[in-house]
Design a protein around this motif. Structure first.
Motif, short mmCIF file in Angstrom:
data_model
loop_
_atom_site.label_atom_id
_atom_site.label_comp_id
_atom_site.label_asym_id
_atom_site.label_seq_id
_atom_site.Cartn_x
_atom_site.Cartn_y
_atom_site.Cartn_z
N GLY A 49 0.77 -1.23 0.00
CA GLY A 49 0.00 0.00 0.00
C GLY A 49 0.80 1.28 0.00
O GLY A 49 0.22 2.37 -0.09
N GLU A 50 2.15 1.19 0.10
CA GLU A 50 2.94 2.41 0.17
C GLU A 50 2.94 3.16 -1.17
O GLU A 50 2.80 2.58 -2.23
CB GLU A 50 4.40 2.10 0.52
N GLN A 51 3.13 4.47 -1.07
CA GLN A 51 3.35 5.28 -2.26
C GLN A 51 4.65 4.85 -2.92
O GLN A 51 5.68 4.67 -2.25
CB GLN A 51 3.43 6.76 -1.89
N ILE A 52 4.62 4.72 -4.24
CA ILE A 52 5.83 4.35 -4.98
C ILE A 52 6.41 5.60 -5.64
O ILE A 52 5.68 6.41 -6.22
CB ILE A 52 5.51 3.28 -6.03
N HIS A 53 7.71 5.74 -5.53
CA HIS A 53 8.43 6.84 -6.16
C HIS A 53 9.39 6.26 -7.20
O HIS A 53 10.10 5.29 -6.93
CB HIS A 53 9.21 7.64 -5.11
N LEU A 54 9.40 6.86 -8.39
CA LEU A 54 10.24 6.40 -9.49
C LEU A 54 11.29 7.45 -9.84
O LEU A 54 11.05 8.66 -9.71
CB LEU A 54 9.38 6.11 -10.72
N TYR A 55 12.43 6.98 -10.32
CA TYR A 55 13.51 7.88 -10.74
C TYR A 55 14.14 7.27 -12.00
O TYR A 55 14.38 6.06 -12.06
CB TYR A 55 14.60 7.98 -9.67
N VAL A 56 14.41 8.11 -12.99
CA VAL A 56 15.15 7.68 -14.18
C VAL A 56 16.44 8.50 -14.21
O VAL A 56 16.43 9.71 -14.44
CB VAL A 56 14.34 7.92 -15.47
N LEU A 57 17.56 7.82 -13.96
CA LEU A 57 18.85 8.47 -13.84
C LEU A 57 19.83 7.78 -14.77
O LEU A 57 19.74 6.57 -14.99
CB LEU A 57 19.38 8.37 -12.40
N GLY A 58 20.78 8.54 -15.33
CA GLY A 58 21.74 7.89 -16.20
C GLY A 58 22.73 8.84 -16.83
O GLY A 58 22.89 9.99 -16.39
N VAL A 59 23.37 8.35 -17.87
CA VAL A 59 24.39 9.11 -18.57
C VAL A 59 23.95 9.32 -20.01
O VAL A 59 23.48 8.40 -20.68
CB VAL A 59 25.77 8.39 -18.50
N ASN A 60 24.07 10.56 -20.48
CA ASN A 60 23.83 10.89 -21.87
C ASN A 60 24.99 10.33 -22.69
O ASN A 60 26.15 10.75 -22.50
CB ASN A 60 23.72 12.41 -22.02
N LEU A 61 24.72 9.38 -23.56
CA LEU A 61 25.79 8.70 -24.27
C LEU A 61 26.52 9.60 -25.25
O LEU A 61 27.66 9.32 -25.62
CB LEU A 61 25.23 7.47 -24.99
N ALA A 62 25.89 10.69 -25.67
CA ALA A 62 26.54 11.60 -26.61
C ALA A 62 27.50 12.55 -25.91
O ALA A 62 28.53 12.93 -26.48
CB ALA A 62 25.48 12.41 -27.37
N THR A 63 27.17 12.93 -24.68
CA THR A 63 27.98 13.94 -23.98
C THR A 63 28.77 13.38 -22.81
O THR A 63 29.70 14.02 -22.33
CB THR A 63 27.08 15.07 -23.45
N GLY A 64 28.36 12.21 -22.30
CA GLY A 64 28.99 11.66 -21.11
C GLY A 64 28.53 12.30 -19.82
O GLY A 64 29.06 11.99 -18.75
N ARG A 65 27.53 13.19 -19.89
CA ARG A 65 27.05 13.87 -18.69
C ARG A 65 26.03 13.01 -17.94
O ARG A 65 25.13 12.41 -18.54
CB ARG A 65 26.39 15.20 -19.06
N LEU A 66 26.18 12.97 -16.62
CA LEU A 66 25.20 12.32 -15.76
C LEU A 66 24.03 13.25 -15.53
O LEU A 66 24.19 14.47 -15.39
CB LEU A 66 25.83 11.95 -14.42
N GLY A 67 22.81 12.67 -15.46
CA GLY A 67 21.65 13.51 -15.23
C GLY A 67 20.42 12.68 -14.93
O GLY A 67 20.51 11.48 -14.63
N TYR A 68 19.27 13.33 -15.01
CA TYR A 68 18.00 12.67 -14.73
C TYR A 68 17.01 12.97 -15.85
O TYR A 68 17.20 13.89 -16.65
CB TYR A 68 17.43 13.13 -13.38
N VAL A 69 15.95 12.17 -15.88
CA VAL A 69 14.92 12.31 -16.90
C VAL A 69 13.58 12.49 -16.20
O VAL A 69 13.26 11.77 -15.24
CB VAL A 69 14.88 11.06 -17.81
N ASP A 70 12.76 13.44 -16.67
CA ASP A 70 11.43 13.60 -16.10
C ASP A 70 10.46 12.64 -16.79
O ASP A 70 10.83 11.90 -17.71
CB ASP A 70 10.96 15.05 -16.18
N ALA A 71 9.21 12.64 -16.34
CA ALA A 71 8.23 11.68 -16.85
C ALA A 71 8.01 11.82 -18.34
O ALA A 71 7.66 10.85 -19.02
CB ALA A 71 6.91 11.82 -16.10
N GLY A 72 8.22 13.03 -18.88
CA GLY A 72 8.02 13.26 -20.30
C GLY A 72 9.20 12.92 -21.16
O GLY A 72 9.13 13.02 -22.39
N GLY A 73 10.33 12.54 -20.54
CA GLY A 73 11.49 12.11 -21.30
C GLY A 73 12.55 13.16 -21.53
O GLY A 73 13.46 12.96 -22.33
N THR A 74 12.47 14.29 -20.82
CA THR A 74 13.49 15.34 -20.97
C THR A 74 14.67 15.06 -20.06
O THR A 74 14.49 14.89 -18.84
CB THR A 74 12.90 16.72 -20.64
N PHE A 75 15.86 15.03 -20.64
CA PHE A 75 17.08 14.80 -19.87
C PHE A 75 17.64 16.12 -19.40
O PHE A 75 17.75 17.08 -20.17
CB PHE A 75 18.12 14.07 -20.73
#
Length: 399
Positions: A49-75
């Motif tokens: 029954g707990e609230q679930i929290h999601l995170y999309v985190l990773g590395v941009n393969l073109a730039t090598g920069r670490l970052g996050y992605v929102d629900a709409g897919g923006t890095f």
């Protein structure tokens, strides 16, 4: 805590999955470039029954920069890290209620992780070199008491690779899947009914340090079971556990030749190993030239598939190292003299073996899991891949 630099290295390993899969005889990439954004459907069938929290985190393969992605897919690249690390912005995405599905968008050109936490949001921090991700095996980590897990992925021009991972720990049962443009679908990582409790109970009952790998919260919730590698890091698992077996395996090849055939689709590519008087396992190619050598590894080297078993991303030393590490985890090295072996009935049959990986595999519907870093040797990993994906999914299953 794991630094951004270490996470970048780990995701670079995930990003190399495309070339590795093809090199080891996997599916070749499709010619059509996949869509710019791939829908990822996260379904909550956990029964909790707990609230679930999601995170999309990773590395941009073109730039090598670490970052996050929102629900709409923006890095968005991380910025503003300090020493000591400072709290990262809250980038949690609200997850699905019981029986519901939340759809995320994964941008092409990203390699990373999808985290899912139950009840509490995860605490991330930023250092000058990027993200400090959760390390719940450490008692001082602020995420130590949170129920959470993750899957790993690479989505690039050659398609999607998505896997559940038990390399560091096992916690939240979930399967991964992908559907291709031809309508075909594949799934991996699904536990048998009652599998989560089965894994915890089996390791709790295994003689030795295995039960010490289990983390239980004050309210009685069994949060996770660590891999033995993380158990060694946190001093709850003996760092000499495999030493006798490793020495026996290395000594076997003083008088016997070990043949490594690392590419299933290239049976004529063979390397031959013998242990010399100094205890170094040396490999030659078909011409007799020495191409690789390995000092006898430690227990930690084996459980981490690193150190003296470090596997560079090449086509000789790396594949041999991966094969040796897998064979030592599965306790087949020293008994089967052509490696890798492909019959899982022969894996984990010795008293001294990787019981963590054994137990996790035993509780999977298809027997596939990522019980250690190179569990993909022979194709025993909980991975799905499609060169022309139209959607992916993560299903949180009942526990």
């Amino acid at each position: 805590m794991r630094t951004g630099r270490k996470l970048l290295h780990r995701l670079a390993v995930v990003a190399a999955a495309a070339s590795t899969a093809v090199a080891l005889g996997g599916t070749a990439p499709a010619s059509a470039v996949p869509p710019d954004h791939l829908p990822l459907h996260v379904t909550n069938n956990s029964g909790r029954g707990e609230q679930i929290h999601l995170y999309v985190l990773g590395v941009n393969l073109a730039t090598g920069r670490l970052g996050y992605v929102d629900a709409g897919g923006t890095f968005t690249a991380w910025s503003g890290g300090t020493l000591p690390p400072s709290p990262a912005p809250d980038v949690a995405i609200s997850g699905p209620a019981g029986g519901a599905t939340t759809t995320l968008q994964i941008p092409r050109g990203l390699s990373g992780r999808v985290y899912m936490s139950f009840g509490e949001k995860l605490k991330f921090f930023l250092s000058p070199d990027g993200l400090v991700q959760p390390a719940p095996w450490a008692s001082g980590d602020p995420n130590h008491g949170i129920l959470f897990d993750w899957s790993e992925f690479t989505y690039n021009d050659d398609g999607l690779w998505l896997n559940s991972s038990q390399v560091d720990m096992f916690s939240v049962p979930h399967s991964v899947g992908v559907t291709g443009a031809d309508g075909g679908s594949s799934t991996a990582g699904e536990l048998v009914a009652g599998g989560r409790d089965g894994i915890f109970d089996a390791l709790a009952g295994q003689p030795g340090d295995w039960g010490r790998l289990i983390h239980t919260r004050a309210d009685g919730t069994r949060l996770r079971v660590l891999s033995p590698h993380k158990g060694i890091d946190t001093a709850v698992f003996g760092d000499t556990y495999l030493d006798g077996y490793i020495a026996q395996a290395w000594d076997t090849y003083r008088d016997t030749t070990l043949t490594v055939v690392p590419f299933q689709h290239e049976p004529d590519t063979r390397f031959h190993g013998r242990t010399d008087g100094a205890g170094v396992l040396r490999f030659t190619d078909g011409s007799g030239a020495e191409v690789a050598s390995f000092q006898r590894p430690t227990t930690k080297d084996v459980f981490g598939c690193d150190g003296r078993l470090h596997a560079p991303n090449d086509h000789v030393v790396g594949p041999i190292a991966r094969t040796l590490c897998a064979a030592l985890h599965r306790s087949t090295l020293g008994f089967a003299h052509t490696q890798p072996t492909y019959d899982p009935a022969g894996f984990y049959t010795r008293d001294v073996t990787d019981h963590y990986s054994r137990v996790v595999h035993e509780h999977m519907v298809d027997g596939r899991a990522y019980g250690f870093a190179f569990d993909d040797v022979g194709g025993f990993e909980s991975l799905v891949h499609n060169g022309s994906p139209v959607s992916a999914r993560i299903d949180l299953t009942a526990f």
